[in-house]
Design a protein around this motif. Structure first.
Motif, short mmCIF file in Angstrom:
data_model
loop_
_atom_site.label_atom_id
_atom_site.label_comp_id
_atom_site.label_asym_id
_atom_site.label_seq_id
_atom_site.Cartn_x
_atom_site.Cartn_y
_atom_site.Cartn_z
N VAL C 403 0.84 -1.18 0.00
CA VAL C 403 0.00 0.00 0.00
C VAL C 403 0.88 1.25 0.00
N ALA C 404 1.93 1.21 0.81
CA ALA C 404 2.87 2.33 0.94
C ALA C 404 4.28 1.75 1.06
N PRO C 405 5.30 2.53 0.76
CA PRO C 405 6.66 1.99 0.81
C PRO C 405 7.13 1.68 2.24
N THR C 406 6.47 2.30 3.21
CA THR C 406 6.86 2.07 4.60
C THR C 406 5.62 1.90 5.46
N ALA C 407 5.85 1.53 6.72
CA ALA C 407 4.77 1.60 7.69
C ALA C 407 4.74 3.04 8.22
N ALA C 408 3.96 3.27 9.27
CA ALA C 408 3.85 4.63 9.81
C ALA C 408 5.21 5.19 10.19
N TYR C 409 5.38 6.49 10.03
CA TYR C 409 6.62 7.14 10.44
C TYR C 409 6.32 8.10 11.58
N LYS C 410 7.38 8.65 12.16
CA LYS C 410 7.18 9.51 13.34
C LYS C 410 6.55 10.83 12.95
N ILE C 411 5.75 11.36 13.86
CA ILE C 411 5.15 12.68 13.63
C ILE C 411 6.26 13.70 13.46
N GLY C 412 6.15 14.49 12.41
CA GLY C 412 7.13 15.53 12.15
C GLY C 412 8.25 15.10 11.22
N GLU C 413 8.37 13.77 11.01
CA GLU C 413 9.52 13.26 10.24
C GLU C 413 9.51 13.77 8.79
N LYS C 414 8.33 13.80 8.17
CA LYS C 414 8.30 14.19 6.75
C LYS C 414 7.59 15.51 6.51
N ALA C 415 7.16 16.16 7.61
CA ALA C 415 6.30 17.33 7.44
C ALA C 415 6.93 18.44 6.63
N ALA C 420 9.14 14.38 -0.60
CA ALA C 420 9.34 13.05 0.00
C ALA C 420 7.99 12.44 0.34
N MET C 421 7.08 13.31 0.83
CA MET C 421 5.75 12.82 1.18
C MET C 421 4.99 12.37 -0.06
N TYR C 422 5.15 13.13 -1.15
CA TYR C 422 4.44 12.77 -2.37
C TYR C 422 4.92 11.40 -2.88
N LEU C 423 6.21 11.14 -2.73
CA LEU C 423 6.75 9.88 -3.26
C LEU C 423 6.19 8.68 -2.52
N GLY C 424 5.69 8.89 -1.31
CA GLY C 424 5.10 7.79 -0.56
C GLY C 424 3.80 7.29 -1.16
N ASP C 425 3.29 8.01 -2.14
CA ASP C 425 2.00 7.62 -2.73
C ASP C 425 2.15 6.70 -3.93
N ILE C 426 3.36 6.25 -4.16
CA ILE C 426 3.66 5.56 -5.41
C ILE C 426 2.76 4.37 -5.70
N TYR C 427 2.36 3.61 -4.68
CA TYR C 427 1.54 2.43 -4.97
C TYR C 427 0.05 2.73 -4.98
N SER C 428 -0.30 3.83 -4.38
CA SER C 428 -1.73 4.06 -4.19
C SER C 428 -2.37 4.94 -5.26
N VAL C 429 -1.61 5.88 -5.83
CA VAL C 429 -2.24 6.81 -6.77
C VAL C 429 -2.78 6.14 -8.03
N ILE C 430 -2.20 5.01 -8.36
CA ILE C 430 -2.59 4.36 -9.62
C ILE C 430 -4.07 4.00 -9.63
N ALA C 431 -4.58 3.54 -8.51
CA ALA C 431 -6.00 3.17 -8.47
C ALA C 431 -6.89 4.40 -8.72
N ASN C 432 -6.43 5.58 -8.33
CA ASN C 432 -7.22 6.78 -8.57
C ASN C 432 -7.09 7.25 -10.00
N LEU C 433 -5.87 7.14 -10.54
CA LEU C 433 -5.67 7.56 -11.93
C LEU C 433 -6.49 6.70 -12.89
#
Lengths: 484, 95, 481
Positions: C403-415, C420-433
């Motif tokens: 679903v995502a390249p990682t499991a949950a990350y720490k609050i503030g880590e990618k804010a 970097a945050m956008y790249l985490g969507d790599i597996y999920s955006v396809i279903a919307n496209l």
């Protein structure tokens, strides 16, 4: 260069409000004149989460118009968003059509003094109207009424093929007539259901390249179409003759001063960021649908004009006047019974009937005189039962009461006097009463004929047959002259 | 640079977003990074490809020209931050 | 087990035999809320307790009179706060709509009410559904119920946390680029994005109109089927909704025959956390052992999905959010000099940073001179991706992926790193496209006890196959655990 060496190039951008019951994308009523902000819903207010759904009738009306204006109806067309910020535009974008409009091409034929002029159209498309901003009454605030937001609009764009202000207003009048015939728009420029912006430029006569154009807005009557464009052409000529350059800009027609004024704040070109509307599906129109809609078209003014001229031998002027409004044409056609002369009908309609309708502010379909009644009156004149002059007062009585001609004539004893004996008696009486004038006539004042005829008509209360009166008066006067 | 500071300011104006100087600088950097990444699409030859505007392929969805009750004037104006009895109020529009 | 910890079907069974009442369930839920909400912060708005108990009681009384009760049976449901609920504040987690109370219900809300679901409250999200961690809410940060130092994912972070923390039985979320599935995987719950058009969008505050779908967050696949049953269906108010009959999803959960499962080779490249990779590979081997056919497939245009998605979504969003101008509703900046100033300050201060960033991006990609290179290009790439999937589905029935390249990350880590945050969507955006339906099912844990999810996708409108495959996988995972 002088001003006559320029020619004007004019294109019109017209918006027509469609006569659908409800708005383009929601079920709010399109009724005019309601209390502000009483005809809106979450959809036309542009609240979060709402979606548009297209009004079927709006599409039909635009296709109808396209067919009537000789356009090509697109088999595939799409809605697009036109993005800009303005308080009367609730969503911050207008749903319109951009790359794939529903109608392309088309033309309108104008019958001008210089002959037939074909004015090409570029396109016709569907869109939604904005609300209204109200500026008066306050220095600090403007007020927004969204009742009109979402009303279906048809945008009609002409090619820059109009050459004179008169042509422009003639185009608008003809367009209005067609739209009213089709029942798609009521064409009221003063109320804003028909609006027009004019793109005006000038160039040296014979030049092919287009000059820089100015867009004229705030034109809200046919008269102003002509005046505003005329002013603008003059203004541009003066600028060029002075050695200046025309700036591409939007200018407002100012009614009070009769000039166009630059809208400084709109100098920046808008980047509307058009893109296909994701919330609406494409519109696919088959040939079957086009033909079904074509079959519902009434006979249009242009075709009626042709028919009136060819079949009824009416002059072009008459034909155009009678066909301008569908109700008038209908009335005319219903009067073509009993072998009546179409020209006679036309004369009565364009003359006495129009006068009385205007004085009484009545539309023709509320008129108490029926078309058949008019033919009866005409027949009585042809027969010689009444004179033309008497007929006018009979007609006025018919108009006011709805009674038929024959009844009125009997009631008022208006039958024309057409026997020689009676007329002779009256002429004699007049001559005997006016011997001085007889002397003057014999002395060479032949114009006094009119005086004698007038006196006879007066004495006979207008009932004497005018032709016969003329004959008998002349005979008696000249006879008297030769008697001596 | 994919985007200049002048362009950032132009875009912010077009989108009616006021930005502080700090924000302008931050967005300038971030938008540049993002746009450079987006430019990856240039690797693909799409000259013979039709764009997808709608995934469903539906057509001709419409509604009948029938009235549906509007909101009352009061309901419509209720959420507006500035209004009077009948209208939304905005700072005067100067034409 | 506490009532609040049970799933919908377990509770329905107890309600049917009158062993428990709706009021008791509601009471248990509020116990949980009292215990956990302070830490988890899943909700923006919880409805008045008295009103909720009255609603629950009404349904209990109807049940006693042997009235017909809708299939949601009075169960408590949370709604993501970008879905309009009449007379209940709907904020989209934005200052812009902080005090907005819609005068109308979204279509799915009407359906939930008609099915006798009880709406507990509105859950937190990234502002206007833009983000991947629910850290971009204007009001609060929702925490992952499994470890409150970690993000719950986003943008349906509140929805997923509310189910994971047993603060409701089921939830409604929205998914534009993975916004249900990613937080579902981070929170260890089941999240479904239905086929585009399967569920009405009327009342869902638009972000990316051609990508948005309302979807379900539940404790298991069977509950997904139940909730989907209620919300699916064509809507005359949504021209993008599909006029297809809604099958009885609950009756269609058993898998008939064996599946061919496709594994996209491009999805198992660098950047994929190896614990996530192992969890997904474990699912694959379970399916293989269960007799299903597993093959490798290719989605060659995978690397272009994220740019195509962000261009499309941000372009549409820049237009969808133009309506927030302070005129008709919502926030308006005070102390402004004129109309332009009012617009600039209202939108400048009413929107948060991520929203402004996306509006700027989308305005740019639609602007004159850039439309062809960006928006139009992305729309064409969308076609290419759809073609990839059409080819893939000639070879397999179901596609399995992380679903995502990682499991949950720490609050503030990618804010602070949007890209970097956008790249985490790599597996999920396809279903919307592509508009295809996709589900995230919990399938394992990291060594630090954070949930991992696995994603299944299938052909458009084939939710029955999707749910039955997910159901089977769920069962296989349960037997191993």
């Amino acid at each position: 260069m002088s001003s006559s060496e320029f020619e004007a190039v004019i294109g019109l951008e017209i918006h027509a409000q469609l006569l659908t019951k409800t708005k383009m994308f929601c079920g709010c009523s399109t009724k005019f004149g309601s209390e502000p902000n009483s005809q809106t819903c979450p959809i036309c207010i542009g609240m979060p989460g709402v979606l548009p759904v297209m009004n079927k009738n709006a599409l039909e009306f635009v296709i109808k118009t396209g067919i009537a204006m000789n356009c090509t109806i697109a088999h595939f067309s799409r809605f697009a968003r036109k993005n800009y910020f303005y308080p009367d535009l609730p969503k911050g974008y207008q749903i319109s059509q951009y790359e794939l409009p529903i109608c392309q091409g088309g033309h309108l034929v104008l019958h001008t003094q210089d002959g037939e002029r074909v004015i090409g159209l570029t396109r016709i498309h569907m869109e939604e109207d904005a609300g209204k901003n109200i500026h008066d009454n306050s220095d600090k605030y403007s007020f927004v009424d969204l009742n009109r937001a979402g009303t279906p609009l048809m945008e009609i764009v002409t090619e820059p093929e109009i050459r004179t202000p008169a042509e422009a207003s003639m185009f608008m009048r003809k367009l209005r007539s067609i739209l009213r015939y089709l029942g798609v728009c009521d064409g009221n420029m003063e109320e804003g259901s028909l609006r027009c912006d004019a793109n005006v430029s000038i160039r040296a006569r014979g030049e092919l390249a287009l000059g820089v154009k100015a867009e004229i807005k705030n034109i809200n009557s046919f008269k102003f179409v002509e005046k505003a464009i005329e002013y603008e052409i003059g203004r541009q000529e003066r600028v060029l003759l002075d050695g200046g350059r025309i700036v591409q800009e939007t200018r407002l027609w100012d009614v009070a001063t009769g000039v166009t004024k630059s809208m400084r704040s709109k100098e920046e070109a808008h980047d509307y960021r058009y893109f296909p509307e994701p919330d609406l599906m494409p519109v696919v129109v088959s040939n079957e649908i086009i033909e079904t809609i074509r079959a519902t078209l009434p006979e249009l003014p242009e075709d009626k004009v042709k028919r009136y001229v060819e079949r009824y031998k009416l002059p072009l002027y008459d034909a155009e006047l009678l066909t301008n409004e569908q109700q008038t044409a209908k009335w005319f056609e219903e009067a073509l019974v009993n072998g009546v002369n179409p020209k006679a009908v036309s004369n009565w309609m364009m003359g006495e009937l129009m006068r009385l309708l205007n004085e009484n502010n009545l539309p023709i379909d509320k008129c108490k005189v029926s078309p058949v009644h008019l033919t009866e009156l005409i027949a009585l004149i042809d027969k010689g039962t009444i004179s033309g002059t008497i007929a006018k007062s009979v007609f006025e009585e018919m108009f006011n009461t709805g009674k038929r001609a024959e009844g009125i004539i009997k009631e008022k004893g208006l039958v024309q006097i057409s026997d020689e004996g009676s007329i002779d008696k009256i002429v004699e009486e007049v001559i005997q009463k006016n011997l001085k004038e007889v002397e003057r006539y014999k002395g060479g004042e032949v114009k006094l004929m009119g005086f004698f005829v007038g006196q006879v008509m007066k004495l006979s209360k207008g009932k004497a047959n005018p032709a016969m009166v003329n004959d008998i008066v002349k005979r008696k006067l000249d006879g008297k002259a030769t008697d001596e | 640079m994919a985007i200049s500071e002048k362009e950032v300011n132009y875009i912010a104006q077009l989108a009616r977003l006021s930005l502080t100087d700090d924000e302008t600088h931050t967005y300038l950097k971030q938008l540049n990074d993002i746009l450079l990444y987006m430019a990856k699409l240039d690797e693909l030859d799409t000259s013979k490809v039709e764009p997808t505007c709608h995934v469903l392929g539906l057509e001709n969805v419409h509604r009948e020209d029938e009235e549906f009750p509007s909101l009352s004037k009061e309901e419509a104006l209720l959420n507006s931050p500035d209004k009077n009895d009948s209208f939304y109020k905005v700072p005067k529009i100067i034409e | 087990m506490k009532l609040s910890h049970m799933n919908a079907h377990e509770l329905k069974a107890l309600l049917a035999t009158k062993e428990v009442s709706c009021k008791e369930i509601m009471s248990s839920i509020f116990d949980e809320i009292d215990k956990r909400e302070y830490d988890v912060a899943a909700y923006i708005h919880i409805r008045d307790k008295k009103e909720l108990f009255t609603e629950a009681e009404k349904i209990d009384n109807r049940r006693l009179k042997a009235d017909n009760i809708g299939i949601l049976d009075g169960l408590p449901i949370s709604i993501k706060d970008n879905i309009c609920t009449k007379a209940i504040p709907t904020t989209c987690a934005s200052k812009m709509l902080e005090n907005f109370v819609p005068p109308y219900d979204a279509t799915i809300i009407k359906k939930i009410r008609q099915a006798d679901g009880i709406i507990i409250g509105k859950t937190n999200l990234d502002e206007f559904a833009m983000g991947s961690s629910t850290e971009h809410s204007a009001f609060k940060i929702t925490k992952n119920p499994h470890n409150t130092d970690y993000v719950p994912g986003g943008t349906s972070g509140g929805a997923c946390a509310s189910v994971a923390a047993n603060e409701c039985i089921m939830a409604i979320g929205s998914d534009t680029g993975g916004s249900i599935r990613q937080p579902a995987s981070f929170c260890g719950v089941t999240g479904l994005k239905p086929t585009y058009g399967r569920v009405s969008r009327f009342g869902l505050v638009a972000y990316g109109s051609s990508l948005d779908q309302i979807g379900t967050v539940t404790k298991n696949v069977k509950d997904t089927a139940l909730l989907l049953q209620v919300i699916a269906g064509v809507d005359s108010l949504d021209a993008t909704s599909v006029d297809e009959s809604v099958p009885n999803y609950c009756d269609l959960l058993s898998l008939n025959g064996k599946l061919t499962v496709g594994i996209p080779k491009e999805f198992f490249a660098e950047g994929l956390d190896h614990e996530v990779e192992n969890a997904v590979k474990n699912c694959i081997s379970l399916l293989e052992k269960d007799g299903h056919n597993v093959i490798e497939i290719s989605i060659p245009h995978t690397p272009y999905a994220v740019p195509a998605y962000y261009i499309t979504a941000c372009s549409e969003a820049s237009s969808n959010l133009a309506r927030y101008d302070g005129v008709k509703y919502g926030y308006r900046a005070t102390d402004t000099k004129n109309l332009m100033d009012m617009y600039l300050k209202t939108r400048g201060s009413g929107f948060g940073a991520e929203v402004k960033r996306r509006i700027m991006l989308g305005t740019y990609t639609l602007s004159a001179g850039y439309y062809d290179a960006f928006y139009l290009k992305a729309a064409k790439v969308r076609t290419l991706i759809a073609q990839d999937f059409a080819k893939a589905f000639e070879l397999c029935d179901i596609i399995i992926s992380p679903v995502a390249p990682t499991a949950a990350y720490k609050i503030g880590e990618k804010a602070d790193d949007p890209l970097a945050m956008y790249l985490g969507d790599i597996y999920s955006v396809i279903a919307n496209l592509t508009g295809l339906p996709a589900i995230s099912v919990p399938c394992g844990w990291t060594t630090s006890r954070l949930p991992i999810g696995v994603q299944l996708t299938t052909r458009a409108l084939n939710e029955p196959l999707l749910l039955s495959a997910a159901y089977r996988l769920e069962q296989l995972l349960a037997t191993v655990a």
